[in-house]
Motif scaffolding. Structure first.
Motif, mmCIF file in Angstrom:
data_model
loop_
_atom_site.group_PDB
_atom_site.id
_atom_site.type_symbol
_atom_site.label_atom_id
_atom_site.label_comp_id
_atom_site.label_asym_id
_atom_site.label_seq_id
_atom_site.Cartn_x
_atom_site.Cartn_y
_atom_site.Cartn_z
ATOM 1 N N GLN A 1 0.844 -1.194 0.000
ATOM 2 C CA GLN A 1 0.000 0.000 0.000
ATOM 3 C C GLN A 1 0.876 1.239 0.000
ATOM 4 O O GLN A 1 1.904 1.285 0.671
ATOM 5 C CB GLN A 1 -0.907 -0.008 1.226
ATOM 6 N N GLN A 3 1.172 5.444 0.483
ATOM 7 C CA GLN A 3 0.582 6.644 1.076
ATOM 8 C C GLN A 3 1.370 7.871 0.666
ATOM 9 O O GLN A 3 2.600 7.837 0.604
ATOM 10 C CB GLN A 3 0.576 6.541 2.597
ATOM 11 N N GLY A 26 5.554 3.341 1.699
ATOM 12 C CA GLY A 26 4.900 2.070 1.412
ATOM 13 C C GLY A 26 5.725 1.245 0.451
ATOM 14 O O GLY A 26 6.930 1.423 0.329
ATOM 15 N N HIS A 109 -1.430 7.770 -7.613
ATOM 16 C CA HIS A 109 -1.743 7.903 -6.192
ATOM 17 C C HIS A 109 -1.874 9.371 -5.819
ATOM 18 O O HIS A 109 -1.156 10.225 -6.372
ATOM 19 C CB HIS A 109 -0.649 7.241 -5.350
#
Length: 120
Positions: A1, A3, A26, A109
């Motif tokens: 994941q 961030q 991450g 992202h």
């Protein structure tokens, strides 16, 4: 994941300066581009500045006033904003296009956003 965590927003008078920071963390194999976007109330999100491995691009509205830079070792991108104007008021979002593993496709992202308010 993955961030993205932003910091550095706030309230400043017209003509002042702010510096935004964004750090990616991450599972990251390679970050291709990092950039800053903004969204003013009632408007669509727009690109402010983007930095790649080969250079950077700026929106015409911030050219000469904002500077984007990147620290690859820290997975961090900065936006130095000088000569701020009331029309720069917006939520600023960090963006990263990256690969989480060798050979994996690039994924997009976003950070949570940080408010920048410029008073006249």
């Amino acid at each position: 994941q993955v961030q993205l965590v932003e910091s550095g927003g706030g309230l400043v008078q017209a003509g002042g300066s702010l510096r935004l920071s964004c750090t990616a963390s991450g599972t990251i194999f390679r970050i291709n581009t990092m950039g800053w976007y903004r969204q003013a109330q009632g408007n669509q999100r727009e690109s402010v500045a983007i930095v790649t491995h080969s250079g950077s691009n700026y929106a015409d509205s911030v050219m000469g006033r904002f500077t984007i830079s990147r620290d690859n070792a820290k997975n961090t991108v900065y936006l130095q904003m000088n000569s701020l104007k009331p029309e720069d008021t917006a939520v600023y979002y960090c963006n990263a296009v990256l690969e989480v593993d060798n050979g994996s496709p690039s994924t997009n992202h976003w950070g949570q956003g940080t408010q920048v308010t410029v008073s006249s």
